[in-house]
Motif scaffolding. Structure first.
Motif, PDB file in Angstrom:
ATOM      1  N   GLY A  97      24.101   2.091 -18.539  1.00 14.82           N
ATOM      2  CA  GLY A  97      24.292   0.909 -17.952  1.00 14.82           C
ATOM      3  C   GLY A  97      25.653   0.766 -17.366  1.00 14.82           C
ATOM      4  O   GLY A  97      26.040   0.470 -16.376  1.00 14.82           O
ATOM      5  N   ILE A  98      26.515   1.271 -18.423  1.00 18.55           N
ATOM      6  CA  ILE A  98      28.018   1.021 -18.194  1.00 18.55           C
ATOM      7  C   ILE A  98      28.382   2.135 -17.125  1.00 18.55           C
ATOM      8  O   ILE A  98      29.297   1.966 -16.319  1.00 18.55           O
ATOM      9  CB  ILE A  98      28.894   1.319 -19.470  1.00 18.55           C
ATOM     10  CG1 ILE A  98      28.790  -0.258 -20.514  1.00 18.55           C
ATOM     11  CG2 ILE A  98      30.291   1.423 -19.079  1.00 18.55           C
ATOM     12  CD1 ILE A  98      29.294   0.116 -21.867  1.00 18.55           C
ATOM     13  N   GLY A  99      27.725   3.563 -17.159  1.00 24.81           N
ATOM     14  CA  GLY A  99      28.222   4.360 -16.301  1.00 24.81           C
ATOM     15  C   GLY A  99      27.941   4.066 -14.853  1.00 24.81           C
ATOM     16  O   GLY A  99      28.626   4.296 -13.967  1.00 24.81           O
ATOM     17  N   ALA A 100      26.445   3.513 -14.727  1.00 21.64           N
ATOM     18  CA  ALA A 100      25.984   3.113 -13.385  1.00 21.64           C
ATOM     19  C   ALA A 100      26.908   2.025 -13.004  1.00 21.64           C
ATOM     20  O   ALA A 100      27.124   2.170 -11.685  1.00 21.64           O
ATOM     21  CB  ALA A 100      24.409   2.656 -13.732  1.00 21.64           C
ATOM     22  N   ALA A 101      27.296   1.152 -13.675  1.00 20.36           N
ATOM     23  CA  ALA A 101      28.215   0.137 -13.048  1.00 20.36           C
ATOM     24  C   ALA A 101      29.402   0.478 -12.804  1.00 20.36           C
ATOM     25  O   ALA A 101      30.032   0.279 -11.750  1.00 20.36           O
ATOM     26  CB  ALA A 101      28.362  -1.182 -14.081  1.00 20.36           C
ATOM     27  N   GLY A 102      30.156   1.467 -13.500  1.00 20.31           N
ATOM     28  CA  GLY A 102      31.153   2.162 -13.321  1.00 20.31           C
ATOM     29  C   GLY A 102      30.993   2.959 -11.911  1.00 20.31           C
ATOM     30  O   GLY A 102      32.164   2.951 -10.969  1.00 20.31           O
ATOM     31  N   LEU A 103      30.208   3.644 -11.803  1.00 18.50           N
ATOM     32  CA  LEU A 103      29.922   4.525 -10.551  1.00 18.50           C
ATOM     33  C   LEU A 103      29.961   3.760  -9.386  1.00 18.50           C
ATOM     34  O   LEU A 103      30.369   3.542  -8.286  1.00 18.50           O
ATOM     35  CB  LEU A 103      28.591   5.454 -10.562  1.00 18.50           C
ATOM     36  CG  LEU A 103      28.743   6.763 -11.386  1.00 18.50           C
ATOM     37  CD1 LEU A 103      27.374   7.473 -11.527  1.00 18.50           C
ATOM     38  CD2 LEU A 103      30.001   7.563 -10.717  1.00 18.50           C
ATOM     39  N   ASN A 104      29.021   2.420  -9.540  1.00 24.65           N
ATOM     40  CA  ASN A 104      28.752   1.679  -8.585  1.00 24.65           C
ATOM     41  C   ASN A 104      29.867   0.808  -8.055  1.00 24.65           C
ATOM     42  O   ASN A 104      30.259   0.675  -6.920  1.00 24.65           O
ATOM     43  CB  ASN A 104      27.714   0.470  -8.762  1.00 24.65           C
ATOM     44  CG  ASN A 104      27.399  -0.248  -7.404  1.00 24.65           C
ATOM     45  OD1 ASN A 104      27.006   0.151  -6.552  1.00 24.65           O
ATOM     46  ND2 ASN A 104      27.500  -1.689  -7.643  1.00 24.65           N
ATOM     47  N   ALA A 105      31.027   0.569  -9.095  1.00 24.97           N
ATOM     48  CA  ALA A 105      32.170  -0.285  -8.740  1.00 24.97           C
ATOM     49  C   ALA A 105      33.141   0.713  -7.906  1.00 24.97           C
ATOM     50  O   ALA A 105      33.730   0.317  -6.869  1.00 24.97           O
ATOM     51  CB  ALA A 105      32.939  -0.488 -10.041  1.00 24.97           C
ATOM     52  N   ILE A 106      33.191   2.143  -8.086  1.00 23.06           N
ATOM     53  CA  ILE A 106      34.000   3.071  -7.515  1.00 23.06           C
ATOM     54  C   ILE A 106      33.297   3.060  -5.974  1.00 23.06           C
ATOM     55  O   ILE A 106      34.117   3.173  -4.838  1.00 23.06           O
ATOM     56  CB  ILE A 106      34.029   4.295  -8.097  1.00 23.06           C
ATOM     57  CG1 ILE A 106      34.691   4.252  -9.361  1.00 23.06           C
ATOM     58  CG2 ILE A 106      34.598   5.436  -7.081  1.00 23.06           C
ATOM     59  CD1 ILE A 106      34.687   5.317 -10.242  1.00 23.06           C
ATOM     60  N   GLY A 107      32.138   3.124  -5.945  1.00 21.02           N
ATOM     61  CA  GLY A 107      31.336   3.251  -4.589  1.00 21.02           C
ATOM     62  C   GLY A 107      31.577   2.114  -3.583  1.00 21.02           C
ATOM     63  O   GLY A 107      31.766   2.074  -2.562  1.00 21.02           O
ATOM     64  N   GLN A 108      31.696   1.032  -4.294  1.00 17.55           N
ATOM     65  CA  GLN A 108      31.900  -0.267  -3.467  1.00 17.55           C
ATOM     66  C   GLN A 108      33.345  -0.305  -3.156  1.00 17.55           C
ATOM     67  O   GLN A 108      33.434  -0.924  -1.946  1.00 17.55           O
ATOM     68  CB  GLN A 108      31.509  -1.643  -4.271  1.00 17.55           C
ATOM     69  CG  GLN A 108      29.991  -1.539  -4.648  1.00 17.55           C
ATOM     70  CD  GLN A 108      29.112  -1.922  -3.517  1.00 17.55           C
ATOM     71  OE1 GLN A 108      29.493  -2.574  -2.411  1.00 17.55           O
ATOM     72  NE2 GLN A 108      28.003  -1.544  -3.454  1.00 17.55           N
ATOM     73  N   LEU A 109      34.070   0.137  -3.821  1.00 16.86           N
ATOM     74  CA  LEU A 109      35.393  -0.037  -3.253  1.00 16.86           C
ATOM     75  C   LEU A 109      35.528   1.183  -1.966  1.00 16.86           C
ATOM     76  O   LEU A 109      36.382   0.828  -1.302  1.00 16.86           O
ATOM     77  CB  LEU A 109      36.602   0.514  -4.460  1.00 16.86           C
ATOM     78  CG  LEU A 109      36.585  -0.537  -5.423  1.00 16.86           C
ATOM     79  CD1 LEU A 109      37.742  -0.188  -6.609  1.00 16.86           C
ATOM     80  CD2 LEU A 109      37.513  -1.659  -4.836  1.00 16.86           C
ATOM     81  N   MET A 110      34.794   2.011  -2.119  1.00 13.12           N
ATOM     82  CA  MET A 110      34.877   3.193  -1.056  1.00 13.12           C
ATOM     83  C   MET A 110      34.174   2.688   0.223  1.00 13.12           C
ATOM     84  O   MET A 110      34.220   3.040   1.194  1.00 13.12           O
ATOM     85  CB  MET A 110      34.463   4.415  -1.359  1.00 13.12           C
ATOM     86  CG  MET A 110      35.543   5.082  -2.443  1.00 13.12           C
ATOM     87  SD  MET A 110      34.877   6.704  -2.648  1.00 13.12           S
ATOM     88  CE  MET A 110      35.832   7.270  -3.982  1.00 13.12           C
ATOM     89  N   PHE A 111      33.258   1.522  -0.037  1.00 11.05           N
ATOM     90  CA  PHE A 111      32.406   1.168   0.979  1.00 11.05           C
ATOM     91  C   PHE A 111      33.032  -0.364   1.538  1.00 11.05           C
ATOM     92  O   PHE A 111      32.603  -0.909   2.575  1.00 11.05           O
ATOM     93  CB  PHE A 111      30.991   0.641   0.362  1.00 11.05           C
ATOM     94  CG  PHE A 111      29.727   0.474   1.173  1.00 11.05           C
ATOM     95  CD1 PHE A 111      29.363   1.589   2.125  1.00 11.05           C
ATOM     96  CD2 PHE A 111      29.090  -0.617   1.359  1.00 11.05           C
ATOM     97  CE1 PHE A 111      28.444   1.619   3.007  1.00 11.05           C
ATOM     98  CE2 PHE A 111      28.142  -0.750   2.271  1.00 11.05           C
ATOM     99  CZ  PHE A 111      27.542   0.041   2.863  1.00 11.05           C
TER     100      PHE A 111
END
Length: 146
Positions: A97-111
């Motif tokens: 869950g921490i990894g998924a939220a971290g990946l999504n945080a990076i993805g949202q910054l690029m989105f």
């Protein structure tokens, strides 16, 4: 005049550690991971289908809106799986869950070029999810102590 040291205590206070602390935070993280996964999945489908919801002239970090639609949709699937895994209460699910939220945080910054305020709000939600799972998840939630 009497001070606090002059009074005798009428009993002793022993904190009750039998109930796990942070259950609300972990529940919040699980629900928000699930909701963020659903939102990302829908956002990905909208971006892939070239819907008129998104701006057409945005400049992305790399590639185009179609590629980012697939990326965001895959991130949504990963977050949904992480939310379901956290329900098991395992240590692996917590880190997943921490990894998924971290990946999504990076993805949202690029989105962000597509929807700036939505991307920043999703980033903030991901930071809260990471906080909840890292501080209150795992063995501490199950009552085994830190």
């Amino acid at each position: 005049m009497r001070a606090a040291q002059d009074y005798e205590l009428q009993g002793t206070y022993v904190p009750d550690y039998s109930e796990p602390t942070g259950l609300g935070w972990v529940t919040f993280a699980t629900v928000m991971l699930g909701l963020a996964g659903i939102w990302n999945f829908v956002d990905g489908i909208l971006a892939i289908s070239t819907s008129h919801v998104y701006t057409g002239n945005s400049t992305f970090v790399f590639s185009d809106l179609n590629t980012w639609g697939w990326i965001v949709m895959i991130l949504g699937i990963i977050e949904g799986l992480a939310a379901l895994a956290i329900l098991s209460g395992s240590e692996f699910a917590r880190w997943f869950g921490i990894g998924a939220a971290g990946l999504n945080a990076i993805g949202q910054l690029m989105f962000i070029p597509v929807y700036p305020f939505w991307g920043l709000s999703m980033f903030a939600v991901d930071i809260l999810i990471i906080y909840a799972l890292s501080v209150y998840g795992g063995r501490r939630l199950r009552g085994a102590g830190v």
